[in-house]
Design an enzyme around this catalytic site. Structure first.
Site, mmCIF file in Angstrom:
data_model
loop_
_atom_site.group_PDB
_atom_site.id
_atom_site.type_symbol
_atom_site.label_atom_id
_atom_site.label_comp_id
_atom_site.label_asym_id
_atom_site.label_seq_id
_atom_site.Cartn_x
_atom_site.Cartn_y
_atom_site.Cartn_z
ATOM 1 N N TYR A 1 0.812 -1.221 0.000
ATOM 2 C CA TYR A 1 0.000 0.000 0.000
ATOM 3 C C TYR A 1 0.843 1.267 0.000
ATOM 4 O O TYR A 1 0.307 2.369 -0.087
ATOM 5 C CB TYR A 1 -0.916 0.031 1.225
ATOM 6 C CG TYR A 1 -2.041 -0.941 1.093
ATOM 7 C CD1 TYR A 1 -1.783 -2.301 1.206
ATOM 8 C CD2 TYR A 1 -3.331 -0.531 0.826
ATOM 9 C CE1 TYR A 1 -2.788 -3.230 1.049
ATOM 10 C CE2 TYR A 1 -4.343 -1.449 0.673
ATOM 11 C CZ TYR A 1 -4.067 -2.796 0.785
ATOM 12 O OH TYR A 1 -5.056 -3.704 0.623
ATOM 13 N N LYS B 1 2.631 -14.182 5.541
ATOM 14 C CA LYS B 1 2.868 -15.104 4.424
ATOM 15 C C LYS B 1 4.391 -15.291 4.301
ATOM 16 O O LYS B 1 4.992 -15.200 3.231
ATOM 17 C CB LYS B 1 2.250 -14.476 3.169
ATOM 18 C CG LYS B 1 2.077 -15.372 2.003
ATOM 19 C CD LYS B 1 0.979 -16.411 2.147
ATOM 20 C CE LYS B 1 1.083 -17.368 0.975
ATOM 21 N NZ LYS B 1 0.607 -18.703 1.203
ATOM 22 N N ASP C 1 -2.985 -17.969 4.428
ATOM 23 C CA ASP C 1 -3.999 -18.847 3.818
ATOM 24 C C ASP C 1 -4.562 -19.820 4.850
ATOM 25 O O ASP C 1 -5.773 -20.081 4.887
ATOM 26 C CB ASP C 1 -3.445 -19.590 2.593
ATOM 27 C CG ASP C 1 -2.040 -20.105 2.796
ATOM 28 O OD1 ASP C 1 -1.157 -19.314 3.180
ATOM 29 O OD2 ASP C 1 -1.815 -21.308 2.599
ATOM 30 N N ASP D 1 -6.299 -6.304 5.180
ATOM 31 C CA ASP D 1 -7.375 -5.813 4.319
ATOM 32 C C ASP D 1 -8.287 -6.977 3.947
ATOM 33 O O ASP D 1 -9.516 -6.909 4.085
ATOM 34 C CB ASP D 1 -6.733 -5.202 3.061
ATOM 35 C CG ASP D 1 -7.711 -4.376 2.251
ATOM 36 O OD1 ASP D 1 -8.878 -4.251 2.675
ATOM 37 O OD2 ASP D 1 -7.324 -3.852 1.199
#
Ligand code: NAI
Length: 380
Positions: free
Chosen positions: A133, A201, A247, A271
């Site tokens: 971002y 991640k 995930d 988000d």
């Protein structure tokens, strides 16, 4: 005692949701105490500011917010034809609102896509200033992207970035990650919650997301070592710090949500999971949120300006009303906050809801924005 709170009306459905929401927030506080009152002071932003002073984000608004400790805002549209990418991003960056905090819980009576939405009760702390971002992106085939690609190949030996690539950069820092996790840790400890989970991640992005995970564990051990433990230690009475690959966290949120209480995430993961969890409890239109710097708590409706229903008395004011509950809690009025949440629950149980909620409430009677606010107010 007057507590000063700045407010920005917002574009689109902003005016009508505020008309419905502000009386509820004031009345909830008045029902608890006659000593503390809210002194609302309007600041201009968005289309109203363009109409009145010719700029969507007047310097006077930013200046007032720079020294404020409390503010709330309705949704702001993305201005077309100005150099500003997004007013919301400008506010977050200009005021260093580095923590985006979203509590997610279910309101009884709201049908949801899952069997046991009541098992979800989490607070998400999303880093708000770094990660993809940051806006460092170059379109494919531009001179900038080609130059960067050739630098990566020639100077750094990268082989997988060809000349035709679009390129985005993901900056993440130790300081930026730690201040977010530190805030989440304090929240979990203050509220005596059992666990905090770092969502990352890092298996794929080792030096950005993997570092976020490590910095998170580091800040817990270095600054809160006597009151936290890891999943391996499981010391009784301590806040358990866990981590989950993003995930897997989405699976866990569906399968075992009751095992998660506070989530601390980098920007992009946060988000995604904020909206997914809000949908899981049937509450996208009701989700409140706050963006925080070290000095300012800035509450905001999480939805946008809903231009297709603006001015028609159809909008759901619930997100701003529940932002009010968060804000009241923050200023030391948990009783007033609880009144608001109970009143929203009762309005849903009474099946009188706005059109967006009606498909999720069996036998619903659809009411307008103003009436929904009045019904909630009647249950305070
Ligand atoms: P949106 O949230 O405005 O609308 C998405 C859908 O949800 C639409 O069907 C809308 O009618 C409905 N909806 C949203 N809020 C509602 C409410 N309170 N009650 C009933 N229905 C509601 O998102 P969209 O269409 O992507 O964006 C519209 C504008 O809002 C854009 O200019 C966007 O940049 C801005 N926006 C601003 C945000 C903010 O200020 N925090 C957040 C998201 C979008």
């Amino acid at each position: 005692m007057g507590t000063k709170i700045f407010w920005i009306e917002g574009d689109g459905i902003g005016p009508e949701i505020w008309r419905a929401a502000r009386p509820v927030i004031n009345a909830a506080l008045a029902a608890e105490t006659s000593v503390v009152t809210l002194e609302w002071q309007e600041l201009l932003a968005g289309e109203k500011a363009v109409r009145e002073v010719g700029s969507p984000m007047p310097e006077a608004t930013l200046n007032a917010l720079r020294t404020a400790d409390l503010a709330m805002k309705g949704p702001l549209g993305t201005p077309v034809g100005t150099g500003m990418r997004s007013l919301n991003v400008a506010l977050r960056q200009g005021l260093d609102l580095y923590a985006c905090i979203r509590p997610v819980r279910h309101f009884q009576g709201l049908e949801t896509p899952v069997k046991h939405p009541e098992r979800v009760n989490m607070v998400i702390f999303r880093e708000n200033t770094e990660d993809v971002y940051a806006g460092v992106e170059f379109a494919a085939l531009t001179p900038e992207a080609r130059k960067l690609a050739s630098f990566l190949r020639e100077e750094l030996g990268v082989t997988k970035v060809g000349d035709a690539c679009a390129i985005g950069i993901k900056p993440m820092t130790e300081a930026g990650s730690k201040r977010l996790v530190r805030r989440a840790l304090r929240y979990a400890l203050d509220n005596k919650l059992p666990s905090l989970t770092l969502v990352h991640k890092g298996n794929i992005m080792k030096f950005t997301e993997g570092a976020f995970r490590q910095w998170g564990y580091d800040v817990a051990a270095q600054e809160f070592g006597d009151v936290t433990c890891t999943e391996k230690d499981m010391l009784p009475g301590r806040l358990v710090i866990k981590d989950r690959i993003a995930d897997a966290m989405f699976q866990e949120a569906l399968l075992r949500p009751e095992q998660y209480h506070v989530l601390a995430t980098p920007n992009l993961n946060g988000d995604y999971i904020s909206d997914a969890l809000a949908a899981q409890v049937g509450g996208l239109g009701l989700a409140p949120g706050v963006n925080m710097s070290d000095t300012l708590a800035f509450y905001e409706a999480t939805h946008g300006t809903a231009p297709t229903i603006a001015g028609q008395d159809k909008a759901n004011p619930g997100s701003v009303i529940l932002c009010g509950a968060l804000m009241l809690e923050h200023i030391g009025q948990p009783g007033a906050a609880a009144r608001i949440r109970q009143a929203v629950s009762k309005a849903i149980a009474a099946k009188a809801v706005t059109a967006d909620l009606a498909p999720n409430v069996t036998g619903a009677r659809v009411v307008g924005c103003q009436e929904f606010g009045e019904i909630i107010g009647s249950y305070l």
